[in-house]
Design a protein around this motif. Structure first.
Motif, mmCIF file in Angstrom:
data_model
loop_
_atom_site.group_PDB
_atom_site.id
_atom_site.type_symbol
_atom_site.label_atom_id
_atom_site.label_comp_id
_atom_site.label_asym_id
_atom_site.label_seq_id
_atom_site.Cartn_x
_atom_site.Cartn_y
_atom_site.Cartn_z
ATOM 1 N N ILE A 1 0.883 -1.173 0.000
ATOM 2 C CA ILE A 1 0.000 0.000 0.000
ATOM 3 C C ILE A 1 0.914 1.215 0.000
ATOM 4 C CG2 ILE A 1 -1.796 1.234 1.276
ATOM 5 C CD1 ILE A 1 -2.663 -1.504 2.413
ATOM 6 N N GLY A 2 0.779 2.027 -1.033
ATOM 7 C CA GLY A 2 1.778 3.068 -1.254
ATOM 8 C C GLY A 2 1.290 4.470 -0.964
ATOM 9 N N THR A 3 2.269 5.382 -0.987
ATOM 10 C CA THR A 3 1.956 6.788 -0.812
ATOM 11 C C THR A 3 2.329 7.536 -2.100
ATOM 12 O OG1 THR A 3 2.319 8.723 0.564
ATOM 13 C CG2 THR A 3 4.190 7.253 0.309
ATOM 14 N N TRP A 4 2.185 8.860 -2.065
ATOM 15 C CA TRP A 4 2.276 9.626 -3.309
ATOM 16 C C TRP A 4 3.555 10.433 -3.452
ATOM 17 C CZ3 TRP A 4 3.108 14.541 -1.790
ATOM 18 C CH2 TRP A 4 2.689 14.842 -0.480
ATOM 19 N N ASN A 5 4.311 10.668 -2.342
ATOM 20 C CA ASN A 5 5.338 11.720 -2.432
ATOM 21 C C ASN A 5 6.570 11.320 -3.236
ATOM 22 O OD1 ASN A 5 6.165 10.028 -0.382
ATOM 23 N ND2 ASN A 5 6.953 11.651 0.913
ATOM 24 N N TYR A 6 6.905 10.034 -3.261
ATOM 25 C CA TYR A 6 7.939 9.514 -4.161
ATOM 26 C C TYR A 6 7.284 8.340 -4.884
ATOM 27 C CZ TYR A 6 11.169 12.719 -2.011
ATOM 28 O OH TYR A 6 11.769 13.884 -1.592
ATOM 29 N N PRO A 7 6.424 8.647 -5.852
ATOM 30 C CA PRO A 7 5.517 7.612 -6.351
ATOM 31 C C PRO A 7 6.203 6.512 -7.150
ATOM 32 C CG PRO A 7 5.281 9.637 -7.629
ATOM 33 C CD PRO A 7 6.213 9.945 -6.492
ATOM 34 N N LEU A 8 7.432 6.752 -7.585
ATOM 35 C CA LEU A 8 8.168 5.688 -8.280
ATOM 36 C C LEU A 8 9.057 4.940 -7.282
ATOM 37 C CD1 LEU A 8 8.871 4.261 -10.893
ATOM 38 C CD2 LEU A 8 10.577 6.022 -11.357
ATOM 39 N N ALA B 1 -1.890 8.393 -11.852
ATOM 40 C CA ALA B 1 -1.247 8.318 -13.174
ATOM 41 C C ALA B 1 0.112 7.637 -13.046
ATOM 42 C CB ALA B 1 -1.094 9.722 -13.761
ATOM 43 N N CYS B 2 0.837 7.958 -11.977
ATOM 44 C CA CYS B 2 2.118 7.274 -11.742
ATOM 45 C C CYS B 2 1.875 5.779 -11.540
ATOM 46 C CB CYS B 2 2.834 7.869 -10.529
ATOM 47 S SG CYS B 2 3.484 9.526 -10.828
ATOM 48 N N GLY B 3 0.800 5.445 -10.831
ATOM 49 C CA GLY B 3 0.451 4.034 -10.619
ATOM 50 C C GLY B 3 0.195 3.324 -11.938
ATOM 51 N N GLU B 4 -0.586 3.943 -12.807
ATOM 52 C CA GLU B 4 -0.900 3.324 -14.103
ATOM 53 C C GLU B 4 0.376 3.127 -14.914
ATOM 54 O OE1 GLU B 4 -4.044 2.386 -15.444
ATOM 55 O OE2 GLU B 4 -4.775 2.703 -13.398
ATOM 56 N N ARG B 5 1.228 4.152 -14.900
ATOM 57 C CA ARG B 5 2.455 4.064 -15.706
ATOM 58 C C ARG B 5 3.388 2.970 -15.172
ATOM 59 N NH1 ARG B 5 6.167 6.821 -19.187
ATOM 60 N NH2 ARG B 5 4.774 8.516 -19.717
ATOM 61 N N LEU B 6 3.458 2.878 -13.858
ATOM 62 C CA LEU B 6 4.346 1.863 -13.275
ATOM 63 C C LEU B 6 3.824 0.457 -13.592
ATOM 64 C CD1 LEU B 6 6.879 1.401 -11.662
ATOM 65 C CD2 LEU B 6 5.567 1.586 -9.564
ATOM 66 N N GLN B 7 2.521 0.265 -13.474
ATOM 67 C CA GLN B 7 1.956 -1.055 -13.777
ATOM 68 C C GLN B 7 2.151 -1.377 -15.262
ATOM 69 O OE1 GLN B 7 1.099 -3.270 -11.701
ATOM 70 N NE2 GLN B 7 0.080 -4.791 -12.997
ATOM 71 N N ALA B 8 1.978 -0.375 -16.124
ATOM 72 C CA ALA B 8 2.179 -0.617 -17.567
ATOM 73 C C ALA B 8 3.623 -1.029 -17.833
ATOM 74 C CB ALA B 8 1.816 0.644 -18.359
ATOM 75 N N SER B 9 4.570 -0.424 -17.098
ATOM 76 C CA SER B 9 5.982 -0.773 -17.328
ATOM 77 C C SER B 9 6.257 -2.215 -16.888
ATOM 78 C CB SER B 9 6.903 0.206 -16.595
ATOM 79 O OG SER B 9 6.823 0.033 -15.190
ATOM 80 N N LEU B 10 5.586 -2.650 -15.824
ATOM 81 C CA LEU B 10 5.757 -4.038 -15.369
ATOM 82 C C LEU B 10 5.182 -4.995 -16.409
ATOM 83 C CD1 LEU B 10 4.789 -3.330 -11.685
ATOM 84 C CD2 LEU B 10 6.827 -4.628 -12.325
ATOM 85 N N GLU B 11 4.056 -4.607 -17.001
ATOM 86 C CA GLU B 11 3.445 -5.475 -18.008
ATOM 87 C C GLU B 11 4.324 -5.540 -19.254
ATOM 88 O OE1 GLU B 11 -0.665 -4.187 -18.108
ATOM 89 O OE2 GLU B 11 -0.843 -4.825 -16.000
ATOM 90 N N GLU B 12 4.871 -4.389 -19.633
ATOM 91 C CA GLU B 12 5.748 -4.369 -20.807
ATOM 92 C C GLU B 12 7.000 -5.221 -20.571
ATOM 93 O OE1 GLU B 12 6.934 -0.423 -22.078
ATOM 94 O OE2 GLU B 12 8.286 -1.261 -23.598
ATOM 95 N N ALA B 13 7.463 -5.260 -19.325
ATOM 96 C CA ALA B 13 8.672 -6.029 -19.017
ATOM 97 C C ALA B 13 8.455 -7.528 -19.169
ATOM 98 C CB ALA B 13 9.144 -5.708 -17.602
ATOM 99 N N GLY B 14 7.209 -7.961 -19.172
ATOM 100 C CA GLY B 14 6.917 -9.363 -19.439
ATOM 101 C C GLY B 14 7.002 -10.275 -18.224
ATOM 102 N N PHE B 15 6.700 -9.766 -17.049
ATOM 103 C CA PHE B 15 6.573 -10.671 -15.899
ATOM 104 C C PHE B 15 5.378 -11.591 -16.166
ATOM 105 C CE2 PHE B 15 8.926 -7.151 -14.024
ATOM 106 C CZ PHE B 15 9.908 -7.847 -13.321
ATOM 107 N N PRO B 16 5.353 -12.791 -15.609
ATOM 108 C CA PRO B 16 4.236 -13.694 -15.872
ATOM 109 C C PRO B 16 2.890 -13.024 -15.569
ATOM 110 C CG PRO B 16 5.960 -14.818 -14.647
ATOM 111 C CD PRO B 16 6.366 -13.389 -14.725
ATOM 112 N N ALA B 17 1.895 -13.321 -16.368
ATOM 113 C CA ALA B 17 0.582 -12.685 -16.223
ATOM 114 C C ALA B 17 0.059 -12.871 -14.805
ATOM 115 C CB ALA B 17 -0.394 -13.286 -17.224
ATOM 116 N N GLY B 18 -0.390 -11.799 -14.216
ATOM 117 C CA GLY B 18 -1.016 -11.871 -12.889
ATOM 118 C C GLY B 18 -0.045 -11.808 -11.728
#
Ligand code: NAD
Length: 500
Positions: free
Chosen positions: A140-147, A174-191
């Motif tokens: 569960i994250g916070t916003w001040n250093y979102p990456l 938006a930082c959350g969406e971008r970070l999740q998209a980067s994980l998906e692009e990296a090709g970790f196993p689905a889910g």
């Protein structure tokens, strides 16, 4: 996949009010399905050899490095800090942290032999210590250093063989969406890494699912709610909570360079940095220090961080600013004098004046505890002992610093301060260390992130003991006549244990 609710989460640029992020919050009852998916994927992930686990980690690092500038701009727009500060304090430390994990995780989790030592005489077998992944970790994250505050622990959990379900802050979707998209692009196993957007209700729902550990970053009050929920489920937790960091200034500290460092330490991220300097505890006369800090604070350029030359951006939102301002007022009512700032800046955007308080009483200092914004309070003390006592009197104990020309004297003082990280002539920067464990004492939480110690938060030690099948079995506690054994044990004790 989590089921989304209808009304979207929207984030706005805190300087301009322009929309930056929009995401659908997960329905709380759908979070368990995301955890179940992560668990399915994790079982296979944990069984992969390290060279296969590290391949997507490497791709992820390269994707984040490729997008570094876009990340700095997005952090500027969504949480309101200058892009150069976002790059130096968030993006680069994230890349460093992933690089450390990619390069060092394997060596930090290597099996170890546990020799029997003198217990060999009792026919104790040798053991093999291995580190088993805990399973699925909820974050569960916070916003001040979102990456930085999300990517680092996610990388370590994955490297350790865990699955992750994480919830970004509702103030940085938006930082959350971008970070999740980067994980998906990296090709970790689905889910394997699931993200659920949402506020406190979604965070609370995550704690109701069968996660194996929670890593929480945020305020003390929420942190305690999270710890209660974790305790009710009997799962361990890492709690990275707020700080109220002291900087002890010794009589031989050179004024000008020290003030420059303290100024940055206090106002970095508009003071919304968990390890920002909040209290300058001067051994001697505090007035020259307070005056120099106030003078420098007044010269900081506050404004929209997308404009060139801006030093300090806005606070995250109007609520945070109101809460912060009420703590400044309490400190002033308790005897602090505002030498610079002390109020919100009128107009659009949640701006607040960089504030320097001269605190004349312990009450004025205590009144400020929990302030998360652009303020630093200066107090004077007659002796080092009194300054150390004041530093250690706060409930929170995240980081601290000691400033002085004689480094060995400063180091001796640093050793007396209770905090997870203590700097000598250094503040804030050590929190970006990829190798050092980061975390607090007392109300600032427990558990650590980063480095080998942070990595081990995602594994549990398991010891395998083995002996050849059949063969001689030690019979130290036979059911029959125990006289021989009793004699042997007397001999053993005489060799290895003190005589009373
Ligand atoms: P917060 O405690 O309000 O929220 C943190 C997260 O908890 C958010 O994602 C929020 O949605 C979620 N949440 C809220 N209620 C919840 C509940 N009942 N159950 C589960 N989750 C819940 O804090 P914030 O405003 O996001 O962050 C600011 C605080 O974080 C400051 O006090 C700062 O000092 C602290 N912080 C600490 C560190 C650290 O590493 N120690 C780093 C950054 C910030």
């Amino acid at each position: 996949m989590a089921t989304a609710l209808d009304s979207p989460l929207v984030t706005r640029n805190p300087a301009t009010g322009v929309e930056v992020g929009r995401a659908s919050p997960a329905a709380p009852e759908s979070v368990a399905a995301v955890v179940a998916e992560a668990r399915r994927a994790q079982a296979a992930w944990a069984g992969l050899p390290w060279h296969e686990r590290r391949r997507p980690l490497d791709r992820w690092l390269r994707i984040l490095a490729r997008d570094a500038d876009a990340w700095a701009d997005l952090i500027r727009d969504e949480v309101g800090k200058p892009a150069a500060e976002a790059m130096a304090g968030d993006v680069i430390p994230s890349l460093d942290s992933l690089r450390w994990t990619y390069g060092r995780a394997w060596a930090s989790l290597i099996d170890e032999r546990i020799g029997p030592g003198w217990q060999r005489m009792l026919l104790m077998p040798a053991g093999r210590l291995r580190w088993r992944p805990l399973g699925v970790v909820g974050m569960i994250g916070t916003w001040n250093y979102p990456l930085f505050l999300n990517a680092g622990p996610i990388a370590q959990a994955l490297a350790a063989g865990c699955g992750v379900v994480w919830k970004p802050s509702e103030l940085a979707v938006a930082c959350g969406e971008r970070l999740q998209a980067s994980l998906e692009e990296a090709g970790f196993p689905a889910g394997l890494v699931g993200m659920v957007q949402g506020g406190g209700d979604v965070g609370a729902a995550l704690l109701e699912t069968p996660i194996d550990k929670v890593v929480f970053t945020g305020g003390v009050a929420t942190g305690r709610q999270v710890l209660r929920a974790a305790a009710a489920r009997g799962i361990p937790a890492v709690a990275e909570l707020s700080g109220f960091d002291p900087a002890i200034v010794l009589p031989d500290a050179p004024l000008e360079p020290t003030v420059r460092a303290l100024l940055w330490g206090a106002f970095v991220g508009c003071g919304q940095t968990c390890v920002a300097v909040k209290r300058v505890l001067v051994v001697g006369d505090p007035k020259p220090w307070a005056a120099a800090l106030a003078d420098a604070a007044r010269r900081l350029v506050v404004g929209d961080p997308s404009r060139p030359g801006v030093d300090v951006g806005p606070m995250i939102d109007a609520h945070a600013r109101d809460r912060f301002h009420s703590l400044i007022r309490s400190a002033v009512e308790a005897g602090a004098e505002a030498l610079a700032g002390g109020g919100p800046i009128e107009g659009p955007g949640s701006f607040y004046e960089p504030t320097v308080l001269l605190g004349r009483t312990a009450e004025s200092e205590r009144a400020l505890e929990g302030a998360f914004g652009p303020v630093v309070l200066v107090r004077g003390f007659a002796s080092v002992d009194e300054a150390v006592a004041a530093a250690n009197s706060a409930e929170m104990a995240l980081a601290a610093s000691v400033w002085g020309a004689d480094r060995s004297a400063a180091r001796a003082v640093a050793r007396r301060v209770t905090a997870g990280t203590v700097g000598v002539n250094e503040a804030v920067t050590p929190a970006a260390s990829a190798a050092a464990p980061f975390g607090g004492f007392k109300a600032s939480g427990h558990g650590r992130t980063h480095g080998a110690i942070g990595l081990r938060e995602f594994v549990a030690p398991q010891v395998l003991f083995e002996r050849r099948a059949g063969g001689f079995r030690p019979q130290l506690f036979p059911y029959g006549d125990g006289r021989l054994v009793a004699r042997f044990l007397r001999f053993y004790r005489s060799l290895f244990h003190p005589r009373a």
